[in-house]
Write an enzyme that holds these catalytic residues in place. Structure first.
Site, PDB file in Angstrom:
ATOM      1  CG  ASN A   9      14.306  10.252  34.110  1.00  0.00           C
ATOM      2  OD1 ASN A   9      13.562  11.186  33.912  1.00  0.00           O
ATOM      3  ND2 ASN A   9      15.209  10.374  35.148  1.00  0.00           N
ATOM      4  CD1 TRP A  10      11.856  10.401  28.056  1.00  0.00           C
ATOM      5  CD2 TRP A  10      10.648  12.109  27.395  1.00  0.00           C
ATOM      6  NE1 TRP A  10      10.870   9.893  27.024  1.00  0.00           N
ATOM      7  CE2 TRP A  10      10.313  10.975  26.473  1.00  0.00           C
ATOM      8  CE3 TRP A  10       9.964  13.222  26.866  1.00  0.00           C
ATOM      9  CZ2 TRP A  10       9.154  10.875  25.507  1.00  0.00           C
ATOM     10  CZ3 TRP A  10       9.014  13.354  26.049  1.00  0.00           C
ATOM     11  CH2 TRP A  10       8.617  12.039  25.335  1.00  0.00           C
ATOM     12  CE  LYS A  11      18.640  11.144  33.921  1.00  0.00           C
ATOM     13  NZ  LYS A  11      19.817  10.974  34.528  1.00  0.00           N
ATOM     14  CG  HIS A  97      16.797  10.642  39.402  1.00  0.00           C
ATOM     15  ND1 HIS A  97      18.056  11.361  39.017  1.00  0.00           N
ATOM     16  CD2 HIS A  97      16.708   9.798  38.134  1.00  0.00           C
ATOM     17  CE1 HIS A  97      18.844  10.719  38.312  1.00  0.00           C
ATOM     18  NE2 HIS A  97      17.968   9.641  37.647  1.00  0.00           N
ATOM     19  CD  GLU A  99      20.034  13.078  36.897  1.00  0.00           C
ATOM     20  OE1 GLU A  99      18.842  13.681  36.539  1.00  0.00           O
ATOM     21  OE2 GLU A  99      20.571  12.418  36.422  1.00  0.00           O
ATOM     22  CD  GLU A 169      18.338   5.664  38.111  1.00  0.00           C
ATOM     23  OE1 GLU A 169      17.894   5.370  36.933  1.00  0.00           O
ATOM     24  OE2 GLU A 169      18.473   6.959  38.456  1.00  0.00           O
ATOM     25  N   GLY A 175      24.731   8.313  33.335  1.00  0.00           N
ATOM     26  CA  GLY A 175      25.328   9.207  32.172  1.00  0.00           C
ATOM     27  C   GLY A 175      26.656   9.153  32.039  1.00  0.00           C
ATOM     28  CB  SER A 215      25.551   3.526  31.498  1.00  0.00           C
ATOM     29  OG  SER A 215      26.200   5.099  31.733  1.00  0.00           O
ATOM     30  N   GLY A 236      17.947   6.565  31.100  1.00  0.00           N
ATOM     31  CA  GLY A 236      18.016   8.079  30.823  1.00  0.00           C
ATOM     32  C   GLY A 236      18.374   8.432  29.201  1.00  0.00           C
ATOM     33  N   GLY A 237      19.531   8.440  29.178  1.00  0.00           N
ATOM     34  CA  GLY A 237      19.954   8.761  27.762  1.00  0.00           C
ATOM     35  C   GLY A 237      19.525   7.829  26.567  1.00  0.00           C
TER      36      GLY A 237
HETATM   37  P1  13P Z   1      21.415   7.303  31.863  1.00  0.00           P
HETATM   38  O1  13P Z   1      20.650   5.927  31.200  1.00  0.00           O
HETATM   39  O2  13P Z   1      21.543   8.210  30.930  1.00  0.00           O
HETATM   40  O3  13P Z   1      22.690   6.831  32.528  1.00  0.00           O
HETATM   41  O4  13P Z   1      20.503   7.801  33.176  1.00  0.00           O
HETATM   42  C1  13P Z   1      19.907   7.060  34.277  1.00  0.00           C
HETATM   43  C2  13P Z   1      18.891   7.541  35.018  1.00  0.00           C
HETATM   44  O5  13P Z   1      19.373   8.432  35.456  1.00  0.00           O
HETATM   45  C3  13P Z   1      17.537   7.233  34.761  1.00  0.00           C
HETATM   46  O6  13P Z   1      16.754   7.786  35.789  1.00  0.00           O
END
Ligand code: 13P
Length: 255
Positions: A9-11, A97, A99, A169, A175, A215, A236-237
């Site tokens: 997930n590149w966000k 998600h 967010e 999640e 993050g 993470s 994510g990251g």
């Molecule tokens: P991180 O891997 O950056 O913690 O993010 C997880 C995430 O929200 C994937 O959708």
């Protein structure tokens, strides 16, 4: 057998050029995937078609959107319809998600409608759930996640569950560098599977892919993916660097 999936997930990261480089780097180092071990890449809307053209000749690599509209078409300025996402080459859409729930006020009712719209338009859904630190500290995370799943998904018919992937999640792990322990992940994933078994039967629950997100990185992916009910990750990251994302894919291949 349920699929194992590593999804990135590149966000809100990567412009077209950066996204092109990233996908090219991933494809270059990709191991031989198969029907049961697949990779999903979720770039921003504007990259979807370009990313799709890059991966379309590579088996078992799919594109996802990070969101879709509740509506099918019409006067909804700024929205993107599930049919458009599908037409641009995506096979999946991430819904719910944390967010989106938090910053864009997406309620259970909205997420339930988005799920229907996505499925009606031929997209598979990666449905996210997960508790805040407050809920975890209170020890009520099982009930909390169960309520999210019931409200978002349990109106679906049995036959639709083949097109659902669940991503757990925990918000406190997103993050933050603070990963859930493999025991915490396994406990929740087993709980989620039992909730689906109670609603839809054991066979459907056994076939459900449940991803862990928060993470996740090459150094902890193998331990997480070794858990009986953890079927891969939503990253994510670490999905923003080809080498790290590939390290996580490698962990899936050996799980
Ligand atoms: P991180 O891997 O950056 O913690 O993010 C997880 C995430 O929200 C994937 O959708």
């Amino acid at each position: 057998m349920r699929k194992k999936i590593v999804a990135g997930n590149w966000k809100m990261n990567m412009n077209l050029d950066e996204g092109h480089e990233l996908v090219a780097g991933i494809l270059k180092g990709l191991p031989a995937l198969n029907n049961d071990k697949i990779v999903v890449i979720a770039p921003p809307f504007i990259n979807i078609q370009h990313s799709y053209y890059q991966v379309e000749d590579t088996d078992h690599v799919y594109i996802a959107a990070q969101n879709c509209s509740t509506e099918n078409s019409g006067a909804y300025t700024g929205e993107v319809a599930a049919s458009m996402i599908k037409h641009a080459g995506a096979s999946y859409v991430i819904i719910g998600h944390s967010e989106r729930r938090e910053y864009f006020n997406e309620t259970d009712a909205i997420l339930s409608k988005k799920t229907d719209t996505a499925l009606d338009n031929g997209l598979k859904v990666i449905f996210c759930c997960g508790e805040s630190l407050e809920v975890r500290d209170a020890g009520t995370q099982n009930e909390y996640v169960e309520a999210q799943l019931k409200a978002g998904l349990f109106h679906l018919h049995k036959h639709q569950l083949a097109n659902i992937v669940v991503a757990y999640e925990p918000i406190w792990a997103i993050g933050t560098g603070r990963t859930a322990t493999s025991q915490q992940a396994q406990d929740m994933h087993a709980h989620i599977r039992s909730v689906f078994a109670a609603q839809y039967g054991q066979n459907i629950a056994d076939d459900l892919t449940i991803l862990y997100g928060g993470s996740c990185k090459p150094s902890n992916a193998a331990e997480l993916f070794a858990c009986a009910d953890v079927d891969g990750g939503l990253i994510g990251g670490a999905s923003l660097k080809a080498s790290e994302f590939l390290g996580i894919i490698e962990a899936m291949m050996h799980a």
